[in-house]
Design an enzyme around this catalytic site. Sequence first.
Site, PDB file in Angstrom:
ATOM      1  N   ASP A 198       0.752  -1.310   0.045  1.00  0.00           N
ATOM      2  CA  ASP A 198      -0.044   0.145   0.155  1.00  0.00           C
ATOM      3  C   ASP A 198       0.842   1.066  -0.079  1.00  0.00           C
ATOM      4  O   ASP A 198       1.579   1.647   0.810  1.00  0.00           O
ATOM      5  CB  ASP A 198      -0.854   0.097   1.241  1.00  0.00           C
ATOM      6  CG  ASP A 198      -1.894   1.112   1.408  1.00  0.00           C
ATOM      7  OD1 ASP A 198      -1.515   2.180   0.760  1.00  0.00           O
ATOM      8  OD2 ASP A 198      -2.610   1.189   2.274  1.00  0.00           O
ATOM      9  N   LYS A 242      -2.309  -2.984   7.712  1.00  0.00           N
ATOM     10  CA  LYS A 242      -2.910  -4.304   8.305  1.00  0.00           C
ATOM     11  C   LYS A 242      -2.288  -5.492   7.376  1.00  0.00           C
ATOM     12  O   LYS A 242      -2.608  -6.532   7.380  1.00  0.00           O
ATOM     13  CB  LYS A 242      -4.278  -4.301   8.502  1.00  0.00           C
ATOM     14  CG  LYS A 242      -4.710  -5.363   9.594  1.00  0.00           C
ATOM     15  CD  LYS A 242      -4.427  -5.165  10.911  1.00  0.00           C
ATOM     16  CE  LYS A 242      -4.625  -6.565  11.628  1.00  0.00           C
ATOM     17  NZ  LYS A 242      -3.962  -6.725  13.017  1.00  0.00           N
ATOM     18  N   TYR A 253       1.715   0.630  14.801  1.00  0.00           N
ATOM     19  CA  TYR A 253       0.542   0.280  13.701  1.00  0.00           C
ATOM     20  C   TYR A 253       0.910   0.984  12.517  1.00  0.00           C
ATOM     21  O   TYR A 253       1.022   2.168  12.215  1.00  0.00           O
ATOM     22  CB  TYR A 253      -0.734   0.639  14.189  1.00  0.00           C
ATOM     23  CG  TYR A 253      -1.818   0.250  13.027  1.00  0.00           C
ATOM     24  CD1 TYR A 253      -2.211  -0.976  12.746  1.00  0.00           C
ATOM     25  CD2 TYR A 253      -2.352   1.327  12.346  1.00  0.00           C
ATOM     26  CE1 TYR A 253      -3.151  -1.235  11.777  1.00  0.00           C
ATOM     27  CE2 TYR A 253      -3.080   0.898  11.105  1.00  0.00           C
ATOM     28  CZ  TYR A 253      -3.456  -0.285  11.166  1.00  0.00           C
ATOM     29  OH  TYR A 253      -4.437  -0.703   9.892  1.00  0.00           O
TER      30      TYR A 253
HETATM   31  P1  13P Z   1      -5.025  -0.422   5.118  1.00  0.00           P
HETATM   32  O1  13P Z   1      -4.233  -1.608   5.930  1.00  0.00           O
HETATM   33  O2  13P Z   1      -5.630  -1.089   4.014  1.00  0.00           O
HETATM   34  O3  13P Z   1      -4.100   0.658   4.638  1.00  0.00           O
HETATM   35  O4  13P Z   1      -6.102   0.175   6.161  1.00  0.00           O
HETATM   36  C1  13P Z   1      -5.767   0.795   7.165  1.00  0.00           C
HETATM   37  C2  13P Z   1      -6.714   1.527   8.015  1.00  0.00           C
HETATM   38  O5  13P Z   1      -6.484   1.907   8.990  1.00  0.00           O
HETATM   39  C3  13P Z   1      -8.082   1.329   7.632  1.00  0.00           C
HETATM   40  O6  13P Z   1      -8.976   1.872   8.574  1.00  0.00           O
HETATM   41 MG    MG Z   2      -3.930   2.130   3.497  1.00  0.00          MG
HETATM   42 MG    MG Z   3      -4.963  -2.022   2.469  1.00  0.00          MG
END
Ligand code: 13P
Ligand code: MG
Ligand code: MG
Length: 369
Positions: free
Chosen positions: A15, A235, A232
């Site tokens: 990402d 994900k 964090y």
């Molecule tokens: P991604 O991991 O898809 O970037 O999403 C992160 C997020 O905080 C969604 O609320």
């Molecule tokens: Mg994202």
């Molecule tokens: Mg994502």
Amino acid sequence: MREKSLLTVSVLKADVGSIVGHHITHPKELEVATQQLENARKQGLIVDFRVTHCGDDLDLIMTHRMGENNAEIHRLAWETFKEVTEKVSKPLKLYAAGQDLLVESFSGNVKGMGPGAAELEFEERTSDPLIILLADKTSPGAWNLPLYKIFADPFNTSGLVFDPNLHGGFIFEVYDLHEDASVKLKCPEELYDLLALIGDPNRYIIRKVYRYDGLPAAASTTTKLSIIAGRYVGKDDPACILRAQHGLPAVGEILEAFSFPHLVPGWMRGSHHGPLMPVSVNDSQNKCTRFDGPPRVVALGFQLCDGKLIGPADLFDDPAFEYTRAKANEIAEYIRRNGPFIPHRVGSAEMEYTTLKEVLDKLKNRFSK
Ligand code: 13P
Ligand code: MG
Ligand code: MG
Ligand code: 13P
């Protein structure tokens, strides 16, 4: 020694910025990535490629003859993600530009650097159907349940019962994220041991699946960004490569495992459980809006032809999956009503890498015995 004739399918994903918030990749990101990989194809480094996305994750699907964990292939992906970040995400101020690129410069393998990699090397069969699964708003353990169903559950995969070539079972390589170690378990013999581990997808992740005779059948990404970065950082939305048919589960047996929208961690802020919804790669379905979700998966089908990717076929673009999508929406509605409470919110160990830690630090001196 590796055989030069073997083919490797590599799916590298990251990402590196999206529009709006964590919603979807910008078309220009796909354009720049396509240009980069087209150059690599002309130079002969890769045989073929497709650039695609699942929600806000940019996915590079490549075929080549360089083997798994090859430094040049990983460098190509790394530089592509960098180029997209510098040429598109940053100038357009896309959200979380360069999110998954955790270090400044490349050092031989994307492992530990942010992007996810699923790679499978094998000898191309006379006809070799391939399925690439891509997910958004979840994490690598999301494949545990469907991979179990595909390769070990005869109620899902009737070929395990009826096809003599599948009857011998499958070997699962399970990776322990905490110990950075893996174990191979043979099913059906060690089925209960397998379930004892993979029932905790936050720690144990099915990384590879082989047929009983060693034929490579599946590979998934195992990157866990939060563990790498200690905070964090998205994900780790996972990818998975599967081969189908002719002594392996049929395409429909692979897809059938996704007819049940099982609960996976991810969704809003990477901190909530939600149902995994199988969707078409088309923009009408392939974007996470409700509470940044619910988590979703797309399936792209290809036939391999001397390393070339014939396709993709958009495999969840089928009204037969509308029931599953409706069920996923129902589950999403139910679990959402639990708000910031477990089991909608993930457990405390999983929250360790989120901003919850800062809240706890702030309150530390106000606790009394
Ligand atoms: P991604 O991991 O898809 O970037 O999403 C992160 C997020 O905080 C969604 O609320
Ligand atoms: Mg994202
Ligand atoms: Mg994502
Ligand atoms: P194969 O053995 O050729 O994979 O055929 C099985 C099948 O297509 C079942 O749907």
